[in-house]
Design an enzyme around this catalytic site. Structure first.
Site, PDB file in Angstrom:
ATOM      1  N   GLU A  11      -7.443  61.287 -22.357  1.00  0.00           N
ATOM      2  CA  GLU A  11      -7.440  61.373 -23.790  1.00  0.00           C
ATOM      3  C   GLU A  11      -7.403  62.897 -24.373  1.00  0.00           C
ATOM      4  OE1 GLU A  11      -8.567  57.109 -23.379  1.00  0.00           O
ATOM      5  OE2 GLU A  11      -8.923  59.084 -22.417  1.00  0.00           O
ATOM      6  N   ALA A  53      -3.914  52.267 -24.649  1.00  0.00           N
ATOM      7  CA  ALA A  53      -3.518  51.746 -25.782  1.00  0.00           C
ATOM      8  C   ALA A  53      -2.214  51.773 -25.883  1.00  0.00           C
ATOM      9  CB  ALA A  53      -4.344  52.819 -26.902  1.00  0.00           C
TER      10      ALA A  53
END
Length: 302
Positions: free
Chosen positions: A160, A92
């Site tokens: 993450e 991202a």
């Protein structure tokens, strides 16, 4: 001291700004093109070098548009690759994410998840060509493909948890289904990088090269896949994917349904015609058996 500003100069500046914005919007960051020399094979290319193919709004919009434009009636296989050296996809776009509200961030992750699921749900086989970093969403994109080919510099990671979140575009679901629950937990808990050799060893990669070109290896694999009948590829993929989501008995029913689709297709005639032309029936030991097969196939040609 008061300085008068010419309104026409303001208008010109405004229009120049619009032109610069338009140039940015029309930058091609994701596109699908037919692969030269291999009929039926298409290539989805990520090309955002200034941001290491990070998944921003523009790239994702173009990716969805490219998928909608894929000629599924002609495609037999889709490659997913990067045009940026040393990077498959950096995940991202954190700069964009930092400017989003929590609601916007949640919606963006939903878009990632839906787009990757659309790739996973494509009826044709897909191959991710990973030769460089596949971080976070980059690994999740690779996981959405049916097969993964790793090059010498491939590095997979779901990092993450180190950012205080969890993989949100399919990583917690597709990874354990691929490499097993325990190994997937270890990768996600630690966020460490997995190189090409380990990726092949645990089943994260299906093919790996430490000296050659991952793209060339993937093209050779795609060329082999493209030799199969289109309806057979689609039915085989559907049977496997749908069957794995249920128990064995129901999976057998799924296989039966998909087999019936292939058997009832007019394209079956083309398969038999190809076998006849290549002399494949010559391997049958009994001339009578070959005659029976030939007679059974003739009605399919007309």
């Amino acid at each position: 001291m008061h300085i008068a500003i010419n309104p026409r100069l303001l208008l010109i500046r405004h229009r120049l700004g619009q032109c610069r914005g338009l140039a940015t919007v029309t930058q091609i960051q994701a596109s699908i093109e037919p692969q030269a020399g291999i009929p039926g094979v298409y290539t989805l290319t990520l090309n955002r070098p200034e941001a290491k193919n990070s998944l921003g709004r523009q790239l994702m919009t173009q990716l969805r548009e490219a998928l909608r434009g894929l000629k599924l009636d002609q495609a037999k296989c889709l490659l997913i690759q990067s045009n940026v050296a040393g990077t498959f996809c950096a995940g991202a776009d954190l700069k964009e994410r930092a400017a989003m509200t929590p609601e916007e961030g949640g919606e963006f992750v939903k878009t990632l998840r839906a787009t990757f699921s659309a790739i996973a749900d494509l009826p044709v086989p897909t191959i991710a060509v990973v030769d460089g970093y596949a971080i976070g969403g980059g690994t999740e994109l690779a996981l959405a493909a049916d097969l993964r080919v790793a090059g010498p510099s491939a590095q997979f990671s779901l990092r993450e948890t180190r950012l205080g979140i969890i993989p949100g575009a399919g990583g917690t679901q597709r990874l354990p289904r691929l490499i097993g629950r325990s190994k997937a937990k270890e990768m996600i808990f630690t966020g460490r990088f997995v190189g090409p050799e380990e990726a092949l060893d645990v089943g994260l990669a299906d093919h790996m090269t430490m000296s050659g070109s991952a793209e060339q290896l993937a093209l050779e694999l795609a060329a082999q896949i493209a030799q199969a009948a289109p309806i057979a590829l689609r039915s085989a993929k559907a049977a496997i994917n749908e069957g794995l989501e249920t128990d064995l008995a129901n999976g057998m029913n799924v296989e039966e349904q998909q087999y019936a689709k292939v058997l009832g297709s007019s394209l079956l005639a083309c398969c038999f015609a190809n076998l006849l032309c290549t002399g494949a029936f010559a391997c049958l030991p009994l001339p009578a058996t070959r005659s029976i097969l030939l007679c059974a196939c003739l009605p399919l040609y007309v």
